[in-house]
Design a protein around this motif. Structure first.
Motif, mmCIF file in Angstrom:
data_model
loop_
_atom_site.group_PDB
_atom_site.id
_atom_site.type_symbol
_atom_site.label_atom_id
_atom_site.label_comp_id
_atom_site.label_asym_id
_atom_site.label_seq_id
_atom_site.Cartn_x
_atom_site.Cartn_y
_atom_site.Cartn_z
ATOM 1 N N LEU A 74 0.838 -1.195 0.000
ATOM 2 C CA LEU A 74 0.000 0.000 0.000
ATOM 3 C C LEU A 74 0.874 1.246 0.000
ATOM 4 O O LEU A 74 1.774 1.377 0.832
ATOM 5 C CB LEU A 74 -0.906 0.005 1.232
ATOM 6 C CG LEU A 74 -1.693 -1.282 1.512
ATOM 7 C CD1 LEU A 74 -2.556 -1.106 2.757
ATOM 8 C CD2 LEU A 74 -2.551 -1.671 0.331
ATOM 9 N N VAL A 75 0.593 2.144 -0.917
ATOM 10 C CA VAL A 75 1.409 3.358 -1.072
ATOM 11 C C VAL A 75 0.521 4.578 -0.896
ATOM 12 O O VAL A 75 -0.527 4.705 -1.541
ATOM 13 C CB VAL A 75 2.092 3.393 -2.446
ATOM 14 C CG1 VAL A 75 2.978 4.631 -2.567
ATOM 15 C CG2 VAL A 75 2.904 2.126 -2.690
ATOM 16 N N HIS A 76 0.925 5.466 0.010
ATOM 17 C CA HIS A 76 0.243 6.743 0.231
ATOM 18 C C HIS A 76 1.281 7.847 0.049
ATOM 19 O O HIS A 76 2.294 7.866 0.744
ATOM 20 C CB HIS A 76 -0.328 6.831 1.641
ATOM 21 C CG HIS A 76 -1.266 5.720 1.992
ATOM 22 N ND1 HIS A 76 -2.623 5.867 2.011
ATOM 23 C CD2 HIS A 76 -1.025 4.433 2.326
ATOM 24 C CE1 HIS A 76 -3.189 4.725 2.349
ATOM 25 N NE2 HIS A 76 -2.243 3.839 2.547
ATOM 26 N N LEU A 77 1.023 8.749 -0.862
ATOM 27 C CA LEU A 77 1.954 9.841 -1.136
ATOM 28 C C LEU A 77 1.211 11.166 -1.022
ATOM 29 O O LEU A 77 0.144 11.341 -1.606
ATOM 30 C CB LEU A 77 2.548 9.699 -2.537
ATOM 31 C CG LEU A 77 3.485 10.822 -3.005
ATOM 32 C CD1 LEU A 77 4.778 10.839 -2.194
ATOM 33 C CD2 LEU A 77 3.793 10.679 -4.496
ATOM 34 N N THR A 78 1.779 12.089 -0.259
ATOM 35 C CA THR A 78 1.245 13.450 -0.173
ATOM 36 C C THR A 78 2.330 14.407 -0.642
ATOM 37 O O THR A 78 3.476 14.327 -0.192
ATOM 38 C CB THR A 78 0.848 13.804 1.266
ATOM 39 O OG1 THR A 78 -0.147 12.876 1.719
ATOM 40 C CG2 THR A 78 0.273 15.204 1.340
ATOM 41 N N VAL A 79 1.985 15.300 -1.550
ATOM 42 C CA VAL A 79 2.945 16.302 -2.027
ATOM 43 C C VAL A 79 2.362 17.690 -1.812
ATOM 44 O O VAL A 79 1.144 17.880 -1.857
ATOM 45 C CB VAL A 79 3.299 16.100 -3.522
ATOM 46 C CG1 VAL A 79 3.865 14.725 -3.766
ATOM 47 C CG2 VAL A 79 2.099 16.354 -4.424
#
Length: 877
Positions: free
Chosen positions: A593-598
């Protein structure tokens, strides 16, 4: 003699570089002209763009004209529908496309009739599944403009097939829905006839006299007479409509047959990178679709089983508000900023409506359980599969410490993610005045508890004074890796390395980020003439690792140095930062599971996540509204498209809905997405997901990938600073590896895995400490008169390998079940149903196509299901 069927119409974009509010006045006066022209006989027929939503908008302001409109529709002079809005086909879910037609036809029937042609004159490419969707509504004719490949079919009249045998007789509009307007104002008959006859292989020609928000041509009959008298090619012009045209066309034969999606830019622009414009809209729309299809509608059916009447009228209005955002321009984001703000507002409205409806049903059912007690926690599984994935919950307790047990009294393991002490008394300016007895704890945790298919189950929270279990449940740090039964992920020397414990394959840099300049617009990505791509593999990131018993996470935080704009990129000036937070989680589900916030403050650029698949293949597999499709990583004519006169580059940038896969004989790597809709395969082994694009104009001329005039509004630069997305953005996707499947790709199972990954489990805790667990908890509510019990296995797919499309209420006495076979082999399947007496096979209009059949031993047996076939069941309760 060839016959030219001239049909009068308008193409009425609901919104675009203008808002719906700005065009409604034009529509009101336009409809006065339409009614006048049809009532006086100036026109025999008029097509209102194949969508009924604009007629509903008109009647909000002019309700007194309902009967006049109804009379014209009943007389088949005014042709309306069958769509509710002019849908996009490539990034909108299959269920949304079905609901668009269903609610469109339902609305049309209030006027007496509907246009029985699938009419999409401007959608940016056609999904391969459209023939079977149209056939599901007993529609067998189709008209479109964009996407027909020159090399696939030189004829503009052909039969378009889906893999299940569904087919539509299809007519391709030449040079756009507006070209026929030339017969009104152009006396160069020879050139006009040469243009619209190009590609015609039959004796019947369809000619659209219309255009964007085009006024009524009161002189159409005169111009038809003029062209008849002066035709250079012995053509007979008649005022006609599309249904009459297809009746004549069907009398001819020897039609070519075409299969597959129609997304070629050989004849027309299809904007093959519009799938990543305005990511914020696409993510929110995807979230709403998931909730409506896989939570709210199944909750209505669960409610039916417990005596709660489904609010189908409310559901219809929620769907219709969402469908307004699915018109091709609206869904794709190629609009002015003020229009996109309207879209955002509507999406937020539907988000709140659908959440509140789900929340009400969950609370109503749980408060009606006959033997409920304080701290009972009820969990709904809205999918017909057993769920073993860990479940994330928020619980409210007086004590900081607690245990959790199932109904048999067995302890349930959990990991605490966070805990907050909260006050529930009247708030004071001075917190020292708060009553210490009125504090409680909100704990976010992950539990390990399997759920039966389509069920409501209870677990129990027991508050304690002991901290032993609490302390053992808190996050535990580790060195430089996380691991579960499937994977071990390391982070060292600035690189993410994945070890697949099943296949024993080691992948270095298995996730990285790529940033490039974007000199395009809201329609298309286009690289700058001098681009400087920046590859980022987290070399400057700091990381923390948690290896809890259930839930393992790797958290990284850092930044990428980027140019502020295209000018700085050209000069290689790195003068701004793209800050990001990356979280990778493992939970023994087989998914990473990948969660990315930019935090984006950079302009005119594109950010992609690149996944090293470990698989080499020149073909990708992606899902479509009701199927899967194989696409070449390197499209045909990619190196010579300019020389052969194509409208834009046939880029290897493709749309997908939920998953994209690379596979070889033994291994497949799939990416499952929540809201990301665009991918490209790099080096035949890397899956590049377009996370977002920042652009500042609606349309720009002469792009590297799209030469010629600006798309959208060719006569004016329209700035769209909001489309630069200068804000925090969140992205969620999962990576999944399968092995030892003997070369067979099981798309049905992958669709199931996507649903288990993407759909959360609604839940409700019996407690009075926290009145703000959701918006409605604060309001009082009566329980149902009949006390309820928990249940399980209302619908069970444990013996069924078909892909679930939807479970939905039909009326008070029935509900629907829609399935599709995404696998190439024919299937015989068993569906266990404990909620229902008998069933029918129906079409998508809920009309029966088989007699009633009994549900015997709680089983529905489906035989000989073809590849790609959609099955619609109506189950009587």
């Amino acid at each position: 003699m060839k016959k030219v069927h001239v049909y009068a119409n308008t193409h009425w974009d609901y919104e675009w570089y203008f808002t719906a509010n700005e065009s409604i006045v034009q529509l009101i006066y336009h409809m006065d002209e339409v009614i006048e022209a049809l009532e006086t006989g100036s026109l025999n027929y008029y097509l209102l763009d194949g969508q009924v939503s604009i007629l509903e908008e008109y009647l909000k302001y002019m309700p007194k004209n309902f009967e006049r409109i109804k009379k014209l529709v009943s007389e088949k002079k005014l042709l309306i529908g069958p769509w509710y809005t002019q849908t996009d086909e490539l990034i909108i879910s299959g269920e949304s496309i079905v609901r668009n037609l269903f609610y469109g036809i339902k609305s049309c029937k209030e006027f007496g009739d509907y246009f029985k042609v699938g009419y999409l004159p401007d959608s940016f490419g056609q999904t391969k599944d459209l023939p079977k969707i149209l056939n599901g509504f007993s529609i067998h004719d189709f008209i479109f403009w964009r996407g027909l490949p020159k090399n696939l079919c030189s004829d503009r009249e052909f039969i378009w097939e889906s893999e299940d045998g569904s087919e539509v007789l299809t007519s391709n509009i030449k040079n756009g829905y507006y070209y026929g307007g030339n017969i009104i104002y152009n006396d160069d008959i020879e050139n006009v006839e040469k243009t619209f006859s190009d590609g015609v292989s039959k004796n019947n020609i369809l000619l659209s006299v219309g255009g964007d928000q085009r006024y009524i041509d009161f002189n159409l009959k005169e111009r038809i007479d003029f062209y008849n008298k002066n035709s250079k090619n012995n053509l007979l012009y008649i005022e006609s409509n599309c249904e009459e045209y297809f009746k004549e066309l069907r009398k001819e034969n020897n039609f070519k047959r075409v299969k597959g999606e129609l997304t070629s830019p050989s004849n027309s622009k299809i904007h093959r990178s519009i799938y990543s414009s305005r990511y914020d809209h696409k993510y929110l729309n995807d979230k709403i679709e998931r909730r409506l299809i896989y939570q709210l509608e199944p909750l209505f059916v669960i409610g039916q089983s417990l005596g709660l009447s489904p609010k189908t009228d409310m559901l219809e209005n929620i769907w219709k508000k969402l469908l307004l955002n699915h018109a091709h321009d609206s869904a794709c984001g190629c609009n002015s900023d003020k229009t996109n703000r309207s879209i955002t507002s509507r999406l937020i409205d539907v988000d709140q409506l659908s959440y509140s409806a789900s929340d009400y049903i969950v609370r109503k059912i749980c408060e009606s359980i006959e033997d409920k007690k304080n701290n009972d926690l009820f969990i709904f599984n809205t999918l017909p599969y057993k769920r073993n994935n860990p479940i994330k919950l928020n619980v409210s307790t007086k004590s900081k410490f607690f245990t959790i047990k199932n109904e048999c009294g067995n302890e349930i393991k959990y990991n605490i993610l966070s805990q907050e002490k909260v006050y529930r008394g009247s708030i004071k300016r001075n917190e020292s005045e708060h009553n210490p007895e009125l504090y409680y704890y909100i704990t976010t945790l992950i539990i390990e508890h399997p759920l039966s298919p389509l069920s409501l189950e209870r677990i129990k929270i027991y508050e304690t004074e002991s901290s032993e279990i609490y302390e053992s449940s808190k996050a535990k740090n580790s060195d430089n890796f996380i691991e579960d039964s499937f994977y071990k992920i390391y982070f060292y020397d600035g690189k993410l390395t994945l070890f697949n414990k099943i296949t024993k394959i080691l992948l270095q840099d298995f996730i990285s980020l790529e940033d490039s300049g974007d000199d395009g617009d809201t329609y298309d990505y286009s690289p700058p003439i001098l681009d400087r791509k920046i590859q980022h593999s987290f070399s400057e990131s700091s990381a923390t690792f948690n290896n809890d018993s259930i839930f393992k996470s790797l958290k990284m935080q850092s930044y990428i140095r980027l140019p502020l704009n295209l000018k700085d990129r050209e000069l290689n000036i790195l003068n701004t930062y793209l800050k990001y937070d990356l979280k990778i989680e493992l939970n023994n589900s087989g998914n990473i599971l990948v969660h990315l916030t930019v935090d984006n403050h950079t302009q005119d650029h594109r950010l992609r996540a690149v996944i090293n698949s470990g698989v080499v293949s020149n073909i990708s597999i992606a899902d479509t509204p009701f199927g899967i499709i194989e696409r070449l990583n390197t499209p045909e004519n990619i190196d010579c498209w300019r020389e052969i006169g194509w409208k834009e580059e046939p880029s290897p940038i493709y749309p997908f809905l939920n998953f994209v896969t690379l596979k070889n004989k033994n291994i497949s790597t799939s990416v499952l997405s929540k809201g990301i809709k665009e991918y490209e395969i790099l080096e035949n082994s890397k899956i590049a997901l377009t996370l977002f694009r920042s652009v500042g104009f609606l349309g720009k001329p002469n792009l590297l990938r799209r030469p010629g005039i600006a798309s959208g509004q060719e006569f004016k630069y329209i700035q769209t600073p909001d489309s630069q997305l200068q804000e925090k953005l969140k992205f969620k996707f999962a990576i999944r590896f399968e092995h030892n499947f003997n070369g067979e790709f099981d798309a049905n199972s992958l669709k199931k895995e996507y649903q288990l990954y993407a759909i959360t489990t609604p839940y409700y805790q019996i407690q009075e400490l926290n009145l703000f667990t959701n918006t409605l908890k604060y309001f009082v509510m009566h329980p149902l008169k009949d006390k309820l019990k928990t249940f399980e296995n209302l619908i069970d797919f444990s013996e069924c390998n078909l892909a679930l499309s939807s479970i939905f209420p039909i009326d008070k006495s029935s509900y629907g079940l829609r399935l599709v076979n995404l696998n190439s082999k024919k299937e015989k399947e068993v569906i266990k149903v404990t909620f229902g007496k008998d069933y029918e096979i129906i079409n998508m209009l809920y009309e029966d196509i088989s007699s009633k059949r009994d549900i015997i031993d709680s089983k529905i047996i489906l035989d000989n299901i073809k590849y790609g076939e959609i099955i619609n069941l109506k189950i009587y309760i």
